[in-house]
Write an enzyme that holds these catalytic residues in place. Structure first.
Site, PDB file in Angstrom:
ATOM      1  N   CYS A  47       0.852  -1.198   0.000  1.00 45.24           N
ATOM      2  CA  CYS A  47       0.000   0.000   0.000  1.00 45.24           C
ATOM      3  C   CYS A  47       0.880   1.236   0.000  1.00 45.24           C
ATOM      4  CB  CYS A  47      -0.943   0.005   1.204  1.00 45.24           C
ATOM      5  SG  CYS A  47      -2.086   1.414   1.122  1.00 45.24           S
ATOM      6  N   CYS A  49      -0.280   4.299   0.399  1.00 43.39           N
ATOM      7  CA  CYS A  49      -0.976   5.437   1.016  1.00 43.39           C
ATOM      8  C   CYS A  49      -0.145   6.027   2.149  1.00 43.39           C
ATOM      9  CB  CYS A  49      -2.386   5.058   1.458  1.00 43.39           C
ATOM     10  SG  CYS A  49      -2.551   4.462   3.146  1.00 43.39           S
ATOM     11  N   CYS A  52      -0.763   4.028   6.135  1.00 42.60           N
ATOM     12  CA  CYS A  52      -0.346   2.699   6.576  1.00 42.60           C
ATOM     13  C   CYS A  52       1.116   2.727   7.030  1.00 42.60           C
ATOM     14  CB  CYS A  52      -0.519   1.691   5.442  1.00 42.60           C
ATOM     15  SG  CYS A  52      -2.240   1.273   5.120  1.00 42.60           S
TER      16      CYS A  52
HETATM   17  N1  LIG Z   1      -4.091   9.183  -1.174  1.00 44.73           N
HETATM   18  C1  LIG Z   1      -4.513   8.848   0.163  1.00 44.73           C
HETATM   19  C2  LIG Z   1      -5.187   7.513   0.111  1.00 44.73           C
HETATM   20  C3  LIG Z   1      -5.480   6.968   1.449  1.00 44.73           C
HETATM   21  C4  LIG Z   1      -6.425   5.781   1.391  1.00 44.73           C
HETATM   22  O1  LIG Z   1      -7.570   5.940   0.934  1.00 44.73           O
HETATM   23  N2  LIG Z   1      -5.970   4.594   1.852  1.00 44.73           N
HETATM   24  C5  LIG Z   1      -6.836   3.442   1.787  1.00 44.73           C
HETATM   25  C6  LIG Z   1      -6.013   2.169   1.822  1.00 44.73           C
HETATM   26  S1  LIG Z   1      -5.264   1.714   3.327  1.00 44.73           S
HETATM   27  C7  LIG Z   1      -4.953   0.023   3.150  1.00 44.73           C
HETATM   28  O2  LIG Z   1      -5.231  -0.541   1.987  1.00 44.73           O
HETATM   29  C8  LIG Z   1      -7.874   3.468   2.864  1.00 44.73           C
HETATM   30  O3  LIG Z   1      -8.823   2.715   2.822  1.00 44.73           O
HETATM   31  N3  LIG Z   1      -7.725   4.333   3.841  1.00 44.73           N
HETATM   32  C9  LIG Z   1      -8.667   4.481   4.930  1.00 44.73           C
HETATM   33  C10 LIG Z   1      -7.928   4.949   6.155  1.00 44.73           C
HETATM   34  O4  LIG Z   1      -6.707   5.058   6.077  1.00 44.73           O
HETATM   35  O5  LIG Z   1      -8.528   5.134   7.212  1.00 44.73           O
HETATM   36  C11 LIG Z   1      -3.300   8.833   1.079  1.00 44.73           C
HETATM   37  O6  LIG Z   1      -2.221   8.491   0.628  1.00 44.73           O
HETATM   38  O7  LIG Z   1      -3.445   9.169   2.270  1.00 44.73           O
HETATM   39 ZN   LIG Z   2      -2.751   2.153   3.111  1.00 49.23          ZN
END
Ligand SMILES: N[C@@H](CCC(=O)N[C@@H](CSCO)C(=O)NCC(=O)O)C(=O)O
Ligand SMILES: [Zn+2]
Ligand SMILES: [Zn+2]
Length: 190
Positions: A47, A49, A52
């Site tokens: 991931c 993002c 995480c």
């Molecule tokens: N561009 C953003 C995206 C963040 C995002 O939507 N992350 C997803 C995937 S996390 C694991 O697969 C998500 O579902 N997030 C919900 C949360 O984190 O609470 C960025 O990079 O921040």
């Molecule tokens: Zn993530």
């Protein structure tokens, strides 16, 4: 070439489909937070993002899910705190070493009932290997030069992983199904 993640950089090791689960430990030198998992993970993925947890120097996190009933905190629960209580995924991190031990969804959501975990925090072998790369373009938001994206996607391809800028098609279908059902949409194959 920057590190994608240690579990991907030097080739992916396949997991054991019969792996029964194991324990995760935080990275404190003592009094570690210990989390027990009564099953293997599913939908394990890289991931990109910003939310995480990833090890120092890695561009991507590796994160998978287990049913929440299969997860229990076995030691030092008092060291856990929620990183961002406004996020959909409530990530419970060790306040000393910063590692995220599990992420839980408490609101109505397609993934409610699943906890997000990082199997690299386990000493056991056999966890499901990464299945795909998600939120790949999100690394740009964290400062990665967009000119390097072809190289990143090629590296995933060489490792045998498809890349997506959200989640994999089965997971996106689950999210869309949840959204449709919430709105009372009736399904029909036109
Ligand atoms: N561009 C953003 C995206 C963040 C995002 O939507 N992350 C997803 C995937 S996390 C694991 O697969 C998500 O579902 N997030 C919900 C949360 O984190 O609470 C960025 O990079 O921040
Ligand atoms: Zn993530
Ligand atoms: Zn710790």
């Amino acid at each position: 070439m920057p590190s994608i993640h240690p579990l991907i950089d030097n080739g992916i090791t396949k997991g054991d489909p019969n792996f029964p689960g194991g324990t995760l430990h935080c990275r404190c030198p003592s009094d570690q937070v210990v989390v027990g998992l009564k099953s293997n993970v599913a939908h394990n993925h890289a991931c990109g993002c910003s939310k995480c947890w990833k090890p120092a120097g890695a561009l991507f996190s590796i994160v998978g899910v287990v049913p929440r009933d299969n997860l229990s905190v076995q030691a030092n629960e008092s060291k856990l705190a929620i990183v961002d209580s406004s996020a959909i995924i409530q990530r419970h991190a060790c306040i000393n070493c910063g590692v995220h031990m599990f992420g839980r969804i408490e609101k109505p959501h397609a993934f409610h009932g699943l906890d997000f975990v990082h199997v690299e925090l386990s000493d056991q072998k056999g966890w499901q290997e990464p299945q795909f790369a998600g939120f790949v373009s999100s690394i740009i938001e964290q400062g990665f030069d967009p000119k390097g994206m072809d190289e990143i996607r090629s590296k995933f391809k060489s490792a045998g992983l498809d890349t997506f800028d959200a989640l994999s098609p089965p997971l996106m279908d689950l999210i869309a199904t949840f959204t449709a059902q919430k709105a009372g949409v009736k399904f029909s194959n036109l």
